[in-house]
Design a protein around this motif. Structure first.
Motif, mmCIF file in Angstrom:
data_model
loop_
_atom_site.group_PDB
_atom_site.id
_atom_site.type_symbol
_atom_site.label_atom_id
_atom_site.label_comp_id
_atom_site.label_asym_id
_atom_site.label_seq_id
_atom_site.Cartn_x
_atom_site.Cartn_y
_atom_site.Cartn_z
ATOM 1 N N ALA A 107 0.827 -1.214 0.000
ATOM 2 C CA ALA A 107 0.000 0.000 0.000
ATOM 3 C C ALA A 107 0.855 1.256 0.000
ATOM 4 C CB ALA A 107 -0.945 -0.013 1.211
ATOM 5 N N LEU A 108 1.876 1.281 0.849
ATOM 6 C CA LEU A 108 2.759 2.450 0.902
ATOM 7 C C LEU A 108 3.518 2.639 -0.403
ATOM 8 C CD1 LEU A 108 4.250 2.221 4.512
ATOM 9 C CD2 LEU A 108 2.548 3.849 3.666
ATOM 10 N N ALA A 109 4.038 1.569 -0.953
ATOM 11 C CA ALA A 109 4.804 1.657 -2.200
ATOM 12 C C ALA A 109 3.940 2.194 -3.332
ATOM 13 C CB ALA A 109 5.383 0.292 -2.563
ATOM 14 N N GLU A 110 2.719 1.722 -3.429
ATOM 15 C CA GLU A 110 1.827 2.194 -4.491
ATOM 16 C C GLU A 110 1.526 3.682 -4.319
ATOM 17 O OE1 GLU A 110 -2.657 1.510 -6.292
ATOM 18 O OE2 GLU A 110 -1.909 0.114 -4.781
ATOM 19 N N ALA A 111 1.207 4.090 -3.094
ATOM 20 C CA ALA A 111 0.903 5.504 -2.845
ATOM 21 C C ALA A 111 2.117 6.388 -3.126
ATOM 22 C CB ALA A 111 0.433 5.686 -1.405
ATOM 23 N N MET A 112 3.296 5.964 -2.676
ATOM 24 C CA MET A 112 4.504 6.771 -2.897
ATOM 25 C C MET A 112 4.881 6.825 -4.374
ATOM 26 S SD MET A 112 6.875 6.142 0.478
ATOM 27 C CE MET A 112 6.975 4.374 0.311
ATOM 28 N N ASP A 113 4.723 5.722 -5.091
ATOM 29 C CA ASP A 113 5.017 5.725 -6.525
ATOM 30 C C ASP A 113 4.099 6.692 -7.269
ATOM 31 O OD1 ASP A 113 7.035 3.875 -6.184
ATOM 32 O OD2 ASP A 113 5.845 2.166 -6.897
ATOM 33 N N THR A 114 2.812 6.668 -6.934
ATOM 34 C CA THR A 114 1.848 7.571 -7.564
ATOM 35 C C THR A 114 2.196 9.024 -7.258
ATOM 36 O OG1 THR A 114 0.103 5.903 -7.453
ATOM 37 C CG2 THR A 114 -0.604 8.201 -7.695
ATOM 38 N N ALA A 115 2.473 9.316 -5.997
ATOM 39 C CA ALA A 115 2.812 10.684 -5.602
ATOM 40 C C ALA A 115 4.102 11.153 -6.273
ATOM 41 C CB ALA A 115 2.936 10.771 -4.077
ATOM 42 N N GLU A 116 5.094 10.268 -6.348
ATOM 43 C CA GLU A 116 6.359 10.639 -6.976
ATOM 44 C C GLU A 116 6.163 10.948 -8.459
ATOM 45 O OE1 GLU A 116 10.997 9.218 -7.364
ATOM 46 O OE2 GLU A 116 9.528 7.804 -6.578
ATOM 47 N N GLN A 117 5.367 10.154 -9.140
ATOM 48 C CA GLN A 117 5.115 10.406 -10.565
ATOM 49 C C GLN A 117 4.421 11.751 -10.761
ATOM 50 O OE1 GLN A 117 6.585 8.786 -13.025
ATOM 51 N NE2 GLN A 117 7.489 7.665 -11.329
ATOM 52 N N GLN A 118 3.448 12.070 -9.910
ATOM 53 C CA GLN A 118 2.767 13.360 -10.000
ATOM 54 C C GLN A 118 3.736 14.511 -9.737
ATOM 55 O OE1 GLN A 118 -0.485 12.906 -7.247
ATOM 56 N NE2 GLN A 118 -1.836 12.050 -8.807
ATOM 57 N N LEU A 119 4.603 14.342 -8.763
ATOM 58 C CA LEU A 119 5.591 15.367 -8.449
ATOM 59 C C LEU A 119 6.548 15.584 -9.622
ATOM 60 C CD1 LEU A 119 6.791 17.312 -6.338
ATOM 61 C CD2 LEU A 119 8.206 15.408 -5.560
ATOM 62 N N LEU A 120 7.015 14.503 -10.229
ATOM 63 C CA LEU A 120 7.940 14.629 -11.357
ATOM 64 C C LEU A 120 7.273 15.276 -12.566
ATOM 65 C CD1 LEU A 120 9.918 11.283 -11.008
ATOM 66 C CD2 LEU A 120 10.655 13.597 -10.367
ATOM 67 N N VAL A 121 5.984 15.003 -12.764
ATOM 68 C CA VAL A 121 5.242 15.676 -13.843
ATOM 69 C C VAL A 121 5.221 17.177 -13.567
ATOM 70 C CG1 VAL A 121 2.926 16.007 -14.827
ATOM 71 C CG2 VAL A 121 3.849 13.697 -14.568
ATOM 72 N N ARG A 122 4.952 17.544 -12.323
ATOM 73 C CA ARG A 122 4.928 18.966 -11.962
ATOM 74 C C ARG A 122 6.314 19.589 -12.101
ATOM 75 N NH1 ARG A 122 3.270 23.678 -12.502
ATOM 76 N NH2 ARG A 122 3.360 25.019 -10.705
ATOM 77 N N PHE A 123 7.360 18.880 -11.677
ATOM 78 C CA PHE A 123 8.726 19.372 -11.851
ATOM 79 C C PHE A 123 9.013 19.674 -13.322
ATOM 80 C CE2 PHE A 123 11.226 17.465 -7.981
ATOM 81 C CZ PHE A 123 10.510 18.280 -7.119
ATOM 82 N N ALA A 124 8.496 18.865 -14.227
ATOM 83 C CA ALA A 124 8.742 19.054 -15.663
ATOM 84 C C ALA A 124 8.000 20.268 -16.209
ATOM 85 C CB ALA A 124 8.350 17.797 -16.434
ATOM 86 N N GLU A 125 6.995 20.737 -15.490
ATOM 87 C CA GLU A 125 6.201 21.883 -15.944
ATOM 88 C C GLU A 125 6.776 23.222 -15.494
ATOM 89 O OE1 GLU A 125 1.913 19.525 -15.744
ATOM 90 O OE2 GLU A 125 2.431 20.942 -14.151
ATOM 91 N N VAL A 126 7.685 23.214 -14.539
ATOM 92 C CA VAL A 126 8.198 24.460 -13.951
ATOM 93 C C VAL A 126 9.633 24.686 -14.407
ATOM 94 C CG1 VAL A 126 8.706 25.687 -11.799
ATOM 95 C CG2 VAL A 126 6.717 24.141 -11.929
#
Length: 148
Positions: A107-126
């Protein structure tokens, strides 16, 4: 586990470099970051290898930007720093046979993977240029108020 502040520190340095006239030495950057010039050179060399910085040796040398900050994203620098983990939360591995531990880790791994992917998408936008544009207009390259 201590947090990895290299991304925020390098963003800080790159914005100062844009406002600095001429190359910036490792010694100057080290004083800015309250660290050792060897640490600065090691970190900056990764940014140089990725094509974001130039370096010149000798008198009058130092580090300079190889690209405009509008052409560099937060994700670019994150990746040039080796894509450090974005979360300090770790999974337990005390007893891999334990069904509870396995369920919690999944459960933790799935949540952290999802959050990390969203963060990296945002990093690519700024872009770093967008961050630099937010710097208060009345400041000089060292972050001190301009007289006047």
């Amino acid at each position: 586990m201590p947090s990895d502040s290299r991304l925020s520190r390098m963003l800080h340095v790159l914005i100062h470099m844009e406002r600095h006239r001429g190359p910036v030495t490792s010694d100057v950057i080290a004083r800015m970051l309250n660290t050792n010039p060897v640490v600065v050179r090691r970190t900056m060399s990764g940014l140089k290898d990725a094509g974001y910085l130039h370096s010149e040796k000798g008198h009058g040398g130092g580090w300079s930007l190889a690209r405009p900050l509008d052409a560099i994203t937060l994700r670019d620098i994150h990746e040039a720093l080796g894509s450090p983990r974005v979360f300090a939360i770790g999974l337990s591995d005390d007893d891999p046979r334990c069904l509870v531990e396995r369920a919690v880790n999944a459960a933790l791994a799935e949540a952290m993977d999802t959050a990390e992917q969203q963060l990296l998408v945002r990093f690519a936008e700024v872009t770093i240029g967008a961050l630099a544009a937010e710097v208060i207009p009345g400041m000089d390259a060292a972050g001190a108020p301009r007289p006047g």
